[in-house]
Design an enzyme around this catalytic site. Structure first.
Site, short mmCIF file in Angstrom:
data_model
loop_
_atom_site.label_atom_id
_atom_site.label_comp_id
_atom_site.label_asym_id
_atom_site.label_seq_id
_atom_site.Cartn_x
_atom_site.Cartn_y
_atom_site.Cartn_z
N SER A 7 7.72 -5.40 -16.31
CA SER A 7 8.79 -5.54 -17.31
C SER A 7 9.84 -6.53 -16.79
O SER A 7 9.58 -7.26 -15.83
CB SER A 7 9.45 -4.18 -17.54
OG SER A 7 10.16 -3.81 -16.37
N ASN A 39 2.61 -3.94 -3.70
CA ASN A 39 3.31 -2.66 -3.82
C ASN A 39 3.23 -2.06 -5.23
O ASN A 39 3.42 -0.86 -5.39
CB ASN A 39 4.77 -2.88 -3.40
CG ASN A 39 5.68 -1.74 -3.82
OD1 ASN A 39 5.71 -0.69 -3.18
ND2 ASN A 39 6.40 -1.92 -4.94
N TYR A 55 -5.66 8.18 -8.38
CA TYR A 55 -4.65 7.61 -7.49
C TYR A 55 -5.14 7.61 -6.03
O TYR A 55 -5.06 6.59 -5.34
CB TYR A 55 -3.36 8.43 -7.63
CG TYR A 55 -2.18 7.91 -6.85
CD1 TYR A 55 -1.46 6.80 -7.29
CD2 TYR A 55 -1.77 8.52 -5.67
CE1 TYR A 55 -0.37 6.33 -6.58
CE2 TYR A 55 -0.69 8.06 -4.95
CZ TYR A 55 0.02 6.97 -5.41
OH TYR A 55 1.10 6.49 -4.69
N ASP A 59 1.33 -8.43 -15.53
CA ASP A 59 0.57 -7.21 -15.27
C ASP A 59 -0.41 -7.55 -14.15
O ASP A 59 -1.31 -8.37 -14.33
CB ASP A 59 -0.19 -6.82 -16.55
CG ASP A 59 -1.07 -5.61 -16.35
OD1 ASP A 59 -1.18 -5.12 -15.20
OD2 ASP A 59 -1.68 -5.15 -17.33
N LYS A 64 -5.87 4.40 -3.61
CA LYS A 64 -5.12 4.21 -2.36
C LYS A 64 -6.05 4.21 -1.15
O LYS A 64 -5.81 3.50 -0.16
CB LYS A 64 -4.04 5.29 -2.23
CG LYS A 64 -2.93 5.20 -3.30
CD LYS A 64 -2.22 3.86 -3.24
CE LYS A 64 -1.04 3.78 -4.17
NZ LYS A 64 -0.35 2.48 -4.10
N ALA A 123 -8.19 7.74 -4.95
CA ALA A 123 -9.31 6.79 -4.80
C ALA A 123 -8.78 5.36 -4.71
O ALA A 123 -9.25 4.56 -3.89
CB ALA A 123 -10.28 6.92 -5.98
N ARG A 143 11.81 -1.91 -8.97
CA ARG A 143 12.43 -0.58 -8.75
C ARG A 143 11.96 -0.04 -7.40
O ARG A 143 11.04 -0.58 -6.80
CB ARG A 143 11.98 0.41 -9.83
CG ARG A 143 12.42 0.04 -11.19
CD ARG A 143 11.99 1.07 -12.21
NE ARG A 143 10.65 0.83 -12.70
CZ ARG A 143 9.70 1.76 -12.80
NH1 ARG A 143 9.94 2.98 -12.40
NH2 ARG A 143 8.52 1.46 -13.28
N SER A 187 -1.01 5.12 0.44
CA SER A 187 -0.32 6.41 0.27
C SER A 187 -0.98 7.44 1.15
O SER A 187 -2.18 7.33 1.45
CB SER A 187 -0.42 6.86 -1.19
OG SER A 187 -0.02 8.22 -1.31
P1 NDP Z 1 8.09 3.04 -9.05
O1 NDP Z 1 7.38 3.71 -10.16
O2 NDP Z 1 9.50 3.39 -8.75
O3 NDP Z 1 8.01 1.44 -9.23
C1 NDP Z 1 6.75 0.85 -9.46
C2 NDP Z 1 6.91 -0.64 -9.58
O4 NDP Z 1 5.61 -1.18 -9.81
C3 NDP Z 1 7.77 -1.06 -10.78
O5 NDP Z 1 8.57 -2.17 -10.46
C4 NDP Z 1 6.72 -1.44 -11.83
O6 NDP Z 1 7.16 -2.44 -12.73
C5 NDP Z 1 5.63 -2.02 -10.97
N1 NDP Z 1 4.34 -1.99 -11.67
C6 NDP Z 1 3.64 -0.91 -12.08
N2 NDP Z 1 2.53 -1.29 -12.72
C7 NDP Z 1 2.52 -2.64 -12.71
C8 NDP Z 1 1.65 -3.63 -13.23
N3 NDP Z 1 0.53 -3.30 -13.86
N4 NDP Z 1 1.97 -4.92 -13.05
C9 NDP Z 1 3.10 -5.28 -12.40
N5 NDP Z 1 3.96 -4.40 -11.88
C10 NDP Z 1 3.69 -3.09 -12.04
O7 NDP Z 1 7.14 3.29 -7.75
P2 NDP Z 1 7.52 3.50 -6.20
O8 NDP Z 1 8.56 2.55 -5.80
O9 NDP Z 1 7.68 4.93 -5.95
O10 NDP Z 1 6.11 3.11 -5.54
C11 NDP Z 1 5.82 1.82 -5.07
C12 NDP Z 1 4.45 1.87 -4.41
O11 NDP Z 1 4.45 2.83 -3.36
C13 NDP Z 1 3.33 2.27 -5.36
O12 NDP Z 1 2.16 1.55 -5.05
C14 NDP Z 1 3.13 3.73 -5.04
O13 NDP Z 1 1.84 4.16 -5.35
C15 NDP Z 1 3.39 3.74 -3.55
N6 NDP Z 1 3.74 5.04 -3.04
C16 NDP Z 1 4.86 5.68 -3.48
C17 NDP Z 1 5.19 6.93 -2.99
C18 NDP Z 1 6.40 7.68 -3.41
O14 NDP Z 1 6.56 8.81 -2.96
N7 NDP Z 1 7.28 7.12 -4.23
C19 NDP Z 1 4.32 7.59 -2.01
C20 NDP Z 1 3.18 6.83 -1.62
C21 NDP Z 1 2.92 5.60 -2.12
P3 NDP Z 1 8.24 -2.10 -13.89
O15 NDP Z 1 9.54 -1.89 -13.16
O16 NDP Z 1 8.22 -3.32 -14.71
O17 NDP Z 1 7.74 -0.87 -14.58
#
Ligand code: NDP
Length: 248
Positions: free
Chosen positions: A39, A90, A155, A63, A159, A157, A16, A142
């Protein structure tokens, strides 16, 4: 433009938001992508990529916090693609709350996914990258890791930890032809930020000089630059992509 021709990239959290956009950008550049998610979301993204770029993507469900499972998936990715040139860490989660009330579980879940998860994948690709004497590692941090954010002790910490990890690995791996950089997004429109209350969104917006939130594509553009040949002399850096929110 096929700037990623013959290149294999792993993108975690590719199911996503930002990760989906990064995975699609590599495929659009002629590369092949291992799309990782927790997922079956990455399977849908891989299917969409293969519809326009046949054979360019494969999905892996794991995971990232589970070291043993990541080792197994890493081995599977090498078996499927033969090599890995680019790793984008990511995958990330939030479990927000004031530090005074934050549970151990919420602290651990965020640190385990955001920081340990990145390290797990780095260890899964590091040896072969060292052997091939080339590679690109990009960690998605971030602005919260740069300036802190009330309600996000775990979060922020995690990042900020990614930035220390990035700089250390950049030093350890520079002589092996591997660059390690971070991208620090500001507020990007995804599922992660969609759930935030309007009052918070309005507050954040007032701190962005450009006066708007970012799109996943803005982050994908920064990541693909750092992964490209054009960035071959860039390592240990943090590229902030936030509409001017944080200026060093
Ligand atoms: P989303 O919540 O839209 O997507 C997160 C993705 O990470 C999903 O595909 C999810 O999998 C996957 N994921 C989460 N936990 C795990 C895990 N334990 N194992 C495998 N996959 C995992 O997040 P964003 O796209 O918004 O964010 C992406 C990155 O950017 C993150 O690291 C976030 O911290 C960082 N970020 C985002 C910001 C924002 O404003 N959106 C700002 C700053 C940083 P699944 O689809 O299966 O749930």
């Amino acid at each position: 433009m096929n700037r990623f021709e013959n290149q294999i990239a792993i993108v975690t959290g590719a199911g996503r938001g930002i990760g989906e956009s990064i995975a699609k950008s590599f495929a659009a550049g002629g590369g092949k992508v291992a799309c990782v998610s927790r997922s079956d979301s990455a399977a849908k993204v891989a299917e969409a990529i293969n519809a326009t770029h046949p054979g360019a993507a494969r999905a892996y469900c794991v995971d990232v916090a589970n070291k043993k499972a990541v080792e197994e998936v890493g081995a599977q990715i090498f078996a499927d693609f033969g090599k890995v040139d680019i790793l984008v860490n990511n995958a990330g989660i939030t479990r927000d709350g004031l530090a005074m009330r934050m549970s151990e579980e919420d602290w651990d879940a965020v640190l385990d996914t955001n920081l340990k998860g990145a390290f797990n994948f780095i260890q899964a690709v590091m040896r072969p990258m060292i052997k091939q004497r080339s590679g690109r590692i990009i960690n998605i941090s971030s602005v919260a890791g740069l300036m802190g954010n009330a309600g996000q002790a775990n979060y922020a910490a995690s990042k900020a930890g990614l930035l220390g990890l990035t700089k250390t690995l950049a030093r350890e791996l520079a002589g092996r032809g591997i660059t390690v950089n971070a991208v620090a997004p500001g507020f990007i429109k995804t599922d992660m930020t969609d759930v935030l209350p309007e009052a918070i969104k309005t507050g954040v917006l007032s701190q962005i000089p450009m006066g708007r939130f970012g799109e996943p594509e803005d982050i994908a553009a920064a990541v693909t630059f750092l992964a490209s040949a054009a960035a071959k002399y860039v390592t240990g850096q943090t590229l902030t992509v936030d509409g001017g929110m944080v200026m060093a």
